[in-house]
Design a protein around this motif. Sequence first.
Motif, mmCIF file in Angstrom:
data_model
loop_
_atom_site.group_PDB
_atom_site.id
_atom_site.type_symbol
_atom_site.label_atom_id
_atom_site.label_comp_id
_atom_site.label_asym_id
_atom_site.label_seq_id
_atom_site.Cartn_x
_atom_site.Cartn_y
_atom_site.Cartn_z
ATOM 1 N N PRO A 40 88.055 43.659 90.180
ATOM 2 C CA PRO A 40 88.969 44.530 90.310
ATOM 3 C C PRO A 40 89.618 44.245 91.965
ATOM 4 O O PRO A 40 88.633 43.425 92.630
ATOM 5 C CB PRO A 40 88.243 46.231 90.535
ATOM 6 C CG PRO A 40 87.180 45.932 89.560
ATOM 7 C CD PRO A 40 86.753 44.568 89.774
ATOM 8 N N GLY B 189 91.254 43.511 86.044
ATOM 9 C CA GLY B 189 89.960 44.209 86.241
ATOM 10 C C GLY B 189 90.149 45.599 86.518
ATOM 11 O O GLY B 189 89.299 46.486 86.118
ATOM 12 N N THR B 190 90.974 45.951 87.354
ATOM 13 C CA THR B 190 91.383 47.221 88.084
ATOM 14 C C THR B 190 91.581 48.006 86.861
ATOM 15 O O THR B 190 91.218 49.067 86.585
ATOM 16 C CB THR B 190 92.349 47.180 89.008
ATOM 17 O OG1 THR B 190 91.929 46.382 90.237
ATOM 18 C CG2 THR B 190 92.699 48.707 89.458
ATOM 19 N N TRP C 196 91.299 47.640 83.560
ATOM 20 C CA TRP C 196 90.138 48.129 82.722
ATOM 21 C C TRP C 196 89.205 49.181 82.992
ATOM 22 O O TRP C 196 88.880 50.010 82.474
ATOM 23 C CB TRP C 196 89.459 46.692 82.358
ATOM 24 C CG TRP C 196 90.044 46.048 81.222
ATOM 25 C CD1 TRP C 196 90.803 44.917 81.408
ATOM 26 C CD2 TRP C 196 89.547 45.868 79.808
ATOM 27 N NE1 TRP C 196 91.091 44.427 80.130
ATOM 28 C CE2 TRP C 196 90.254 44.940 79.334
ATOM 29 C CE3 TRP C 196 88.545 46.714 79.069
ATOM 30 C CZ2 TRP C 196 90.215 44.831 77.675
ATOM 31 C CZ3 TRP C 196 88.509 46.430 77.699
ATOM 32 C CH2 TRP C 196 89.240 45.401 77.187
ATOM 33 N N VAL C 197 88.714 48.749 84.245
ATOM 34 C CA VAL C 197 87.681 49.737 84.956
ATOM 35 C C VAL C 197 88.253 51.207 85.069
ATOM 36 O O VAL C 197 87.715 52.203 84.371
ATOM 37 C CB VAL C 197 87.219 49.376 86.323
ATOM 38 C CG1 VAL C 197 86.344 50.292 87.171
ATOM 39 C CG2 VAL C 197 86.681 48.037 86.178
ATOM 40 N N SER D 81 79.429 44.407 83.880
ATOM 41 C CA SER D 81 80.657 44.422 83.110
ATOM 42 C C SER D 81 81.516 45.667 83.599
ATOM 43 O O SER D 81 81.124 46.537 84.322
ATOM 44 C CB SER D 81 80.254 44.667 81.661
ATOM 45 O OG SER D 81 79.513 46.094 81.477
ATOM 46 N N VAL D 82 82.701 45.379 82.921
ATOM 47 C CA VAL D 82 83.704 46.404 83.203
ATOM 48 C C VAL D 82 83.249 47.730 82.816
ATOM 49 O O VAL D 82 83.759 48.905 83.247
ATOM 50 C CB VAL D 82 85.203 46.162 82.807
ATOM 51 C CG1 VAL D 82 85.660 45.198 83.646
ATOM 52 C CG2 VAL D 82 85.131 45.857 81.329
ATOM 53 N N GLY E 112 84.264 42.069 85.255
ATOM 54 C CA GLY E 112 85.525 41.988 85.714
ATOM 55 C C GLY E 112 85.663 41.811 87.104
ATOM 56 O O GLY E 112 84.489 42.153 87.813
ATOM 57 N N CYS F 104 80.354 45.425 88.459
ATOM 58 C CA CYS F 104 81.319 44.752 87.708
ATOM 59 C C CYS F 104 80.977 43.398 87.419
ATOM 60 O O CYS F 104 81.652 42.804 86.284
ATOM 61 C CB CYS F 104 82.645 44.884 88.343
ATOM 62 S SG CYS F 104 83.551 46.108 87.413
#
Lengths: 253, 285, 281
Positions: free
Chosen positions: B232, B70-71, B73-74, B136-137, B230, B216
Amino acid sequence: MTNAPHISVQNLNVQIGNNLILKDVNINIPDKKVTSIIGPSGCGKTTLLKTFNRLLDNTADVKISGKVLVDGENIYDPGAEVTHIRKKMGLLSQRPFPLPMSIYDNIAYGPRIHGTTKRKDLDQLVEHYLRATGLWDEVKDRLHSSATRLSIGQQQRLCLARGLAVEPEIILGDESTSALDPVSTQKIEELFLELKEKYTIVLVTHILRQARRVSDYIIFVYMGRIIEFGPTEEVLLNPQEELTREYVKGFIS
Amino acid sequence: MQIRLLKDRILSKLMLALTIFSVSLVALIGAGLYYKSVPLLRDNTWGSLLFSSVWEPMKGLFGFFPFIMGTLWVTAIAIIISLPLCLLTAIYLAEYAGTTVKKIVNPLVSLLAGIPPVIFGVWGILFVVEFTTGYSVLAGGIVLAVMIFPLIVSIITEVFNTIPRELKDASLSLGATKWETVRKVILRKALPGIIAAIVLAVSRAFGETIAVLMVCGNVPVAPKSVFDPGYPLPALIANNYGEMLSVPLYDSALLYAAFLLFVIILVFNLVSRIILNRLERRISG
Amino acid sequence: MRRRKFEEQFFKLLMVLSTIVVAGSLFLIVGTIVVKGLPYMSLDMLTKTPEGGFYSGKEGGVLNAIIGSLYIAGGATILGLIISIPVAIYINLYLKGKSFIPNTVRMCFDVLFGIPSIVYGAFGFILMIYLGMRASLLGGIIAVTLLVIPILIRTLDEIISTVPRELHDAALSLGATRWEASKVVLRHIIPGIITAILLSFGRAIGDVAAVMFTAGFSDNIPASLGEPAASLPLAIFFQLSSPSAEVQGRAYASAFILTVIVLVITVLANILSKRFSKHKI
């Protein structure tokens, strides 16, 4: 040399980072005379001056070895009290740096930290030293306005008065007139000539004419070494060393 | 007379103590977080913590993989959006813009830098989530991209200023256009600084909590596309601190997450600061 | 030749557009907050605490959060200054000898500056458990203080390093002790100190992650350091998730208030730092 030395430098070496700035300096600076340190820029003359009141200590990566005796006491002795040494010497830097306070407080700053707190005493001191530097008549009506509003020349005389107010024995001048106009320069030079009655004065200058006008003795420094030392006229008009001759040639011709 | 000197000496020791204290904060924070992670690390290997996808605190299963993803992607989305925009802006400000434009743009950028994260979060919900992508991300990435604008722009502009005028003039006087000079001389010369800016921006993005958390979606599954929600790492910590003392090892797991963030960001910061310091020294000496 | 010219024009256009996006995003954000928040603004919002609980009560305002935020940001900035001013002076005016020591120290603060507030919050939380404290105003102040220390030190360090060394030397050569000379330097940088205070306050008042763990939240205005304290960012965060439109409205109003406070602070800081940099030589 009739007078006993006031400052005596023995085997002084100064290194900053990997550069040897002063190499094996030995010199005796006579009492109650004006001594000028001359030499091309970057030769170490300002460094030499700053070793006298230990301002050089604050430079990063500096190594100092040797002795500087003032009144017979080594100021680099580990037990020496820095503030006491500095009080003995007034410093006049290239450009005037008045403290961020009023004209009055600038002069009173030194006496105050050294224990004079009575308003009456301070008033007297302020007037006395402003008169001594010829500023009194110019600023007596605005003693409590900010010192930064004065002209550069006035600021420099204020800085001199401020230095005198802590009752030093020695005055150090680091190209003290280089930021000033000719009239202010002349005033400062006249003050030096007056002050040498009571004080030992050491000046760094790159103006040979100035050195000739004000000084009794001249030290010529080149690449961190003292090349020649002697009475002004002798060094300027009849130098013993080749390097000195080269340097003063421009002055004579 | 002696009192002054004594006062100076005492104050100097006091200042030294305060300096040592504040410098050692780096070590204190690291040590404190690590100390609290130890119980978790006793029962799990680093490998299983970092690469397992199973997150079931009640059963004592702590797999951080979804949160790490998650982290990442963002952060990646934020940098991909932000970098070209900021690079072009910085070039414009440094090489093209007149003083009037600079006088307008620079204060706006510094105002943007002052906007608190939570406000970005509110904007994210009201604007980004509403009009574009849902929770979303991608929404997180867009919000984060805007948040790191000022950081990247100001660092890259500063880096550009370290490039000597003569170098540009040399290129221009060979008949190159301004843009060719930028591309072939300035960008090449500024590359280490640009990399440092990216590394710094990445570490900023890693740690950003509240704004990202708000947009997110926070589903503990590794996202597969930009439109997936996601979760993060910082959001994980912030969302669950309330329960963390009631479930065994949960507190240790969350503080381990904080420890991870700390270590990664520490390393990233060190690297970019060393690069930037070198650059600065090159011009000053 | 034509292609080169086209390329030049094309990229220039891209640059202008990018600059508009980057600078214009501020208007988008502030605009969104104003449009959404302004309708909920009222005197009650600024002068009353929430009635019937911040999450469900539909009446009242966010005074608890405004005051709580001011307490936390103010407390942290004051505490931070008490630590940062001596440190900044020490690394600039006291440390001598090897130059790598101050440089390493500066590097530490650069790194601390980059540590995210959630990590400070988590560390503050550990600290509070260790000390046996509950979530409270004091806890929040401590965590936020840690957060603002690097900001203050870096800002002050930069400002002090612009002070001409001769000013410090001038005081020293009058026989001043290092501390007395430092006071002269401090006096010289008062506008800079105010800039640092504003920057720190602005950052502190907007931060969520550090206070979340440590300050807690409360409907009341804290009467002592031991009580939990509300803050504007958390008021926004918590109340936004409420299903009630009135409570959400309080969140938007809080966002509006926080934005106004932060913008005013940033503008002031910018004006001051500009005026200050004009004066430096």
